[in-house]
Scaffold this motif. Sequence first.
Motif, PDB file in Angstrom:
ATOM      1  N   GLU A 151       0.823  -1.214   0.000  1.00  0.00           N
ATOM      2  CA  GLU A 151       0.000   0.000   0.000  1.00  0.00           C
ATOM      3  C   GLU A 151       0.851   1.254   0.000  1.00  0.00           C
ATOM      4  O   GLU A 151       0.453   2.287  -0.530  1.00  0.00           O
ATOM      5  CB  GLU A 151      -0.961  -0.010   1.201  1.00  0.00           C
ATOM      6  CG  GLU A 151      -2.220  -0.811   0.885  1.00  0.00           C
ATOM      7  CD  GLU A 151      -2.950  -1.290   2.131  1.00  0.00           C
ATOM      8  OE1 GLU A 151      -2.648  -0.755   3.213  1.00  0.00           O
ATOM      9  OE2 GLU A 151      -3.798  -2.198   2.006  1.00  0.00           O
ATOM     10  N   ARG A 188      -1.934  -2.803  -4.215  1.00  0.00           N
ATOM     11  CA  ARG A 188      -2.724  -3.644  -3.323  1.00  0.00           C
ATOM     12  C   ARG A 188      -2.425  -5.106  -3.615  1.00  0.00           C
ATOM     13  O   ARG A 188      -1.950  -5.451  -4.710  1.00  0.00           O
ATOM     14  CB  ARG A 188      -4.215  -3.339  -3.489  1.00  0.00           C
ATOM     15  CG  ARG A 188      -4.720  -3.557  -4.890  1.00  0.00           C
ATOM     16  CD  ARG A 188      -6.187  -3.152  -5.031  1.00  0.00           C
ATOM     17  NE  ARG A 188      -6.654  -3.504  -6.358  1.00  0.00           N
ATOM     18  CZ  ARG A 188      -6.408  -2.791  -7.435  1.00  0.00           C
ATOM     19  NH1 ARG A 188      -5.724  -1.671  -7.340  1.00  0.00           N
ATOM     20  NH2 ARG A 188      -6.837  -3.192  -8.616  1.00  0.00           N
ATOM     21  N   ALA A 224     -11.492  -9.288  -6.551  1.00  0.00           N
ATOM     22  CA  ALA A 224     -10.735  -8.413  -7.439  1.00  0.00           C
ATOM     23  C   ALA A 224      -9.758  -9.181  -8.316  1.00  0.00           C
ATOM     24  O   ALA A 224      -9.125  -8.599  -9.181  1.00  0.00           O
ATOM     25  CB  ALA A 224      -9.981  -7.365  -6.612  1.00  0.00           C
ATOM     26  N   GLY A 248      -3.184   0.433  -9.854  1.00  0.00           N
ATOM     27  CA  GLY A 248      -4.099   0.843 -10.909  1.00  0.00           C
ATOM     28  C   GLY A 248      -5.486   0.294 -10.673  1.00  0.00           C
ATOM     29  O   GLY A 248      -5.679  -0.597  -9.846  1.00  0.00           O
ATOM     30  N   PRO A 249      -6.448   0.826 -11.407  1.00  0.00           N
ATOM     31  CA  PRO A 249      -7.843   0.446 -11.153  1.00  0.00           C
ATOM     32  C   PRO A 249      -8.113  -1.015 -11.510  1.00  0.00           C
ATOM     33  O   PRO A 249      -7.491  -1.578 -12.410  1.00  0.00           O
ATOM     34  CB  PRO A 249      -8.629   1.380 -12.069  1.00  0.00           C
ATOM     35  CG  PRO A 249      -7.686   1.741 -13.150  1.00  0.00           C
ATOM     36  CD  PRO A 249      -6.324   1.774 -12.534  1.00  0.00           C
ATOM     37  N   GLN A 250      -9.102  -1.587 -10.810  1.00  0.00           N
ATOM     38  CA  GLN A 250      -9.428  -2.983 -11.065  1.00  0.00           C
ATOM     39  C   GLN A 250     -10.206  -3.128 -12.368  1.00  0.00           C
ATOM     40  O   GLN A 250     -10.155  -4.155 -13.027  1.00  0.00           O
ATOM     41  CB  GLN A 250     -10.257  -3.506  -9.894  1.00  0.00           C
ATOM     42  CG  GLN A 250     -10.314  -5.008  -9.810  1.00  0.00           C
ATOM     43  CD  GLN A 250     -11.733  -5.499  -9.620  1.00  0.00           C
ATOM     44  OE1 GLN A 250     -12.505  -4.836  -8.942  1.00  0.00           O
ATOM     45  NE2 GLN A 250     -12.063  -6.641 -10.198  1.00  0.00           N
ATOM     46  N   SER A 251     -10.870  -2.017 -12.761  1.00  0.00           N
ATOM     47  CA  SER A 251     -11.747  -2.085 -13.941  1.00  0.00           C
ATOM     48  C   SER A 251     -10.994  -2.443 -15.223  1.00  0.00           C
ATOM     49  O   SER A 251     -11.570  -3.013 -16.140  1.00  0.00           O
ATOM     50  CB  SER A 251     -12.464  -0.746 -14.116  1.00  0.00           C
ATOM     51  OG  SER A 251     -11.506   0.290 -14.185  1.00  0.00           O
ATOM     52  N   VAL A 252      -9.696  -2.096 -15.278  1.00  0.00           N
ATOM     53  CA  VAL A 252      -8.946  -2.413 -16.501  1.00  0.00           C
ATOM     54  C   VAL A 252      -8.980  -3.898 -16.804  1.00  0.00           C
ATOM     55  O   VAL A 252      -8.919  -4.297 -17.965  1.00  0.00           O
ATOM     56  CB  VAL A 252      -7.450  -2.040 -16.373  1.00  0.00           C
ATOM     57  CG1 VAL A 252      -6.924  -1.462 -17.650  1.00  0.00           C
ATOM     58  CG2 VAL A 252      -7.175  -1.147 -15.191  1.00  0.00           C
ATOM     59  N   PRO A 293      -6.286   2.862 -21.453  1.00  0.00           N
ATOM     60  CA  PRO A 293      -5.511   2.178 -20.418  1.00  0.00           C
ATOM     61  C   PRO A 293      -4.754   0.985 -20.983  1.00  0.00           C
ATOM     62  O   PRO A 293      -5.175   0.372 -21.977  1.00  0.00           O
ATOM     63  CB  PRO A 293      -6.577   1.716 -19.424  1.00  0.00           C
ATOM     64  CG  PRO A 293      -7.741   2.593 -19.662  1.00  0.00           C
ATOM     65  CD  PRO A 293      -7.711   2.964 -21.113  1.00  0.00           C
ATOM     66  N   LEU A 351       0.233   4.681 -15.744  1.00  0.00           N
ATOM     67  CA  LEU A 351      -0.666   4.750 -14.585  1.00  0.00           C
ATOM     68  C   LEU A 351      -1.530   6.005 -14.661  1.00  0.00           C
ATOM     69  O   LEU A 351      -2.726   5.965 -14.348  1.00  0.00           O
ATOM     70  CB  LEU A 351       0.148   4.747 -13.291  1.00  0.00           C
ATOM     71  CG  LEU A 351       0.782   3.397 -12.929  1.00  0.00           C
ATOM     72  CD1 LEU A 351       1.684   3.545 -11.727  1.00  0.00           C
ATOM     73  CD2 LEU A 351      -0.298   2.354 -12.671  1.00  0.00           C
ATOM     74  N   GLY A 405      -4.664   5.723 -16.564  1.00  0.00           N
ATOM     75  CA  GLY A 405      -5.686   4.793 -16.099  1.00  0.00           C
ATOM     76  C   GLY A 405      -5.305   3.340 -16.263  1.00  0.00           C
ATOM     77  O   GLY A 405      -6.134   2.452 -16.090  1.00  0.00           O
ATOM     78  N   ALA A 452      -2.727  -0.178 -15.553  1.00  0.00           N
ATOM     79  CA  ALA A 452      -2.367  -0.900 -14.343  1.00  0.00           C
ATOM     80  C   ALA A 452      -1.013  -1.554 -14.516  1.00  0.00           C
ATOM     81  O   ALA A 452      -0.583  -1.876 -15.622  1.00  0.00           O
ATOM     82  CB  ALA A 452      -3.418  -1.964 -14.030  1.00  0.00           C
TER      83      ALA A 452
END
Lengths: 501, 393
Positions: free
Chosen positions: B97, B102, B110, B129-133, B191, B216, B219, B221
């Motif tokens: 972190e 994470r 996730a 980076g975001p999990q959505s990628v 991304p 990054l 957007g 990862a």
Amino acid sequence: MLATALSASIVGVDGVPVRVEVDVAFGLPGLTIVGLAGSAVLEARERVRAALRNSGFEVPSRRITINLAPADLPKEGTGHDLAMAAGVLVASDQLDASRLARTALIGELALDGSLRPVPGVMALVSAAQAAGACDAIVPVENAAEGAVVQGIRVRGARALRQVTRHLAGLEQLIVEGTPRRDAEAPPDDAPDLASVVGHAVGRRTLEIAVAGRHNLAFTGPPGVGKTLLARSAAALLPLLDEREAAEVSRIHSVAGLSQPRASVSLRRPFRAPHHTISMQALVGGGPRIRPGEASLAHRGALFLDETLQFRADALDALRGPIDSGAVTIARVNGVLALPARFMLLAAFNPCPCGWFAVDGHECTCEDGMRRRYQARLSGPMRDRLDMIVFLAPISSFRRTGPPEDSSAVFARVVIAAERQAERQGSANADIPPGLLDDRTGFSAAVRAQLDTRARQLGLSMRRLHRAARVSRTIADLAGSTLVQAEHLDEALLHRPKEMRA
Amino acid sequence: MIGVGTDGPTGAGAGSDAGIRATERDCWIALSLVPGVGPAGFARLLARYGSAAAMWRAGPAALRDLVPFGDQGAPGGELHWRADPREVARSLQQATERVGGRVVTGLDDAYPPALRTLDPRPPTLFVIGPQSVFLERAVAIVGTRRASGYGMSVATEIGDDLARAGVVVVSGLALGIDGAAHHAAVAAGTPSIAVLPSPIDRIYPPRHRQLARDLLRGGGAIVSEIAIGASIGRPDFARRNRIIAGLAEAVVVVEAPDRSGALLTAAAANAIGRELYAVPGPIDAMASRGCNRLIADHQATLVTSSASLLRQIGLARGERPPTVNALSEVEGQVLRHLLERSGSIEELVDRTRQQPASVASALAMLEARGLVNPFGGATFHPTVAAKRLAKVM
């Protein structure tokens, strides 16, 4: 009895007048030299003694003291011999002192009394002239070189005997006439461009670089003709003017490079030191400060073949002279500046194997090895180059006509050089940034274009100024008073770029 | 005896019994850190013991008889096993972190869905980076680090086309092809996912740190299965390739010599059932040997053009109207020649039969407008923008 003769010594590339004071007094017989004399000067004692005796004079068996003034200036070399011998003769009443006062005496004595040439006569004679001498007597081999200096009569002599007869008024040494200049023949060791096949872009950029005195690097695979092309620049350099020529010859004379009897050449020097050269030999220096290759290339071209093989410290030492036109050497007793305003020609492979980024070939170098190799040309050095040109292998010997020869290119270069001299009195490479405006043909429109390109290509201020100077030369070659957008673009294409892996 | 349940604390805090309140997730993380236990070993253990907690309970003795891990004594040494899984998990979580990342385990929601089907799958991932990628359509572009100008140009074009069509470009952030693909995706504003062979706090290669930051910021990862603080070795580079293939629905090999890491990715793609595409190259080019062989051996589909690749993947090429102003005659001529074949200025002078000066200024203009790319200052390649422009020229 006391006598004073005039001589001169070399400091850096300049002459300094030296008064040779001779005192002959009662006391233990002997000859002492004082005044920070180097070993070659101290040995003059034996040369002077033998030369005097062998010329039919008597060496007084008394106490002889010779002082070289200014006494705090270190003196080197053998050029003071003649002045010392004459001083001894006057001080011991063997010679009339009247003509000694305004005559500089320069030359090394052989044991039999004959005169030997010394380096740097031009600088020595002009120092004597500045010190108020009207006559100078130099070894006959150096007479033509010395005669270049205006405002002083230079006479060449073969032996001490001739000098004393002249000083006694028994014989007149002939005044050397101002050297007549023959038409300058191109240097015979420079390859002619007629022998270079292809490389239209290489030729073009060489012409631009030589015309504006810009720094140019050729890169490309081995055997492609980088060296040949760069060497042919020697025959393309425009001629020096009289003032510059005297300056160049003086440096070369100090370094002992002048050919015997040779006078001032209007040819610009073309120096190509080997890559094993030390830093001191390249920029000058050493315990007894001597001009290095950078100074010998003053007003001419310095060609570094296999640039990346040069020692890193030697290459980086060139940064100062490239910026300021002079090598600055700091010593305990002062700072000395040797002139070194040269155009730099470089040639190197793009990577150790030589085939990086060549279309249709593969580079076999490890990534790290290649990066280390390319990093030998440090960022600041790369930034000081005006153009880096990649020479691609010639794909065929098909030609559109016979290649242009050097004389045709030379003619264009001369015209472009004249335009520059007329406009700003210097080569385009030396235009100060503040002068890159309407006065040098940069219209508001072109300056706006410069700004646009700087933004598009992410250029530093120095890069931008360098490209602008190159574009000025391109415009001069095109016969254009104003710099046009296309001139600027051509200059920008050849700007040094990062070789990225 | 250490007692651990799969769903949280089971024991009543029996003093010295450190693992008593450790969750299944803590044990999972701690176990995945044991040196010598790779994804395969982890999967085998999990199959035998049913849960990470049960594995932990079994301790080093259980691992020792698990060939081939047991033959060098207790994996990780006794010290590791005496640690408290909660402590191990917490300190790793904190370290991760701290660098903005994470920990994602196979137990978590996730966990990238694309990797769930892998067998064996990486037990634990470290992600920035975001999990959505990881939910978008993704295609991997891989290739050699020592790429030619051709390879770089093709990787850029394919990367750009995929990104413009909204596809996440997956690659390994390496020099050469990987970098070109990421660069193109970042430039296109889509991304992109970089799978590192190193922990996420140590960007490898260091030269691509800026690229990683840009990625990054766009957007994207950064993923690694190496925990922060772990040392890395050669096998980690090979294991990384499986994740690249796993995250993508298709893998495109742009340029790969024999024995290239990209070929490992290709093999992984075939092994786990991902579509494999290869970009052909000259038969005498070392850098394309691997690609050409993949095609010859029917292991990969030949890519004839970026557009056809997109069609085969089932995507429409994202059209963007060219924003370049009209070109001059010489500029147009130079660009047309370049689109036909890349080359040096010298060749272009030869081919266009124009003066070197005008070819040079045309090239500079094209470079300034982003239409040509001087590779190593030697060979000029048309850029993606130029190829797009070619359709309206």
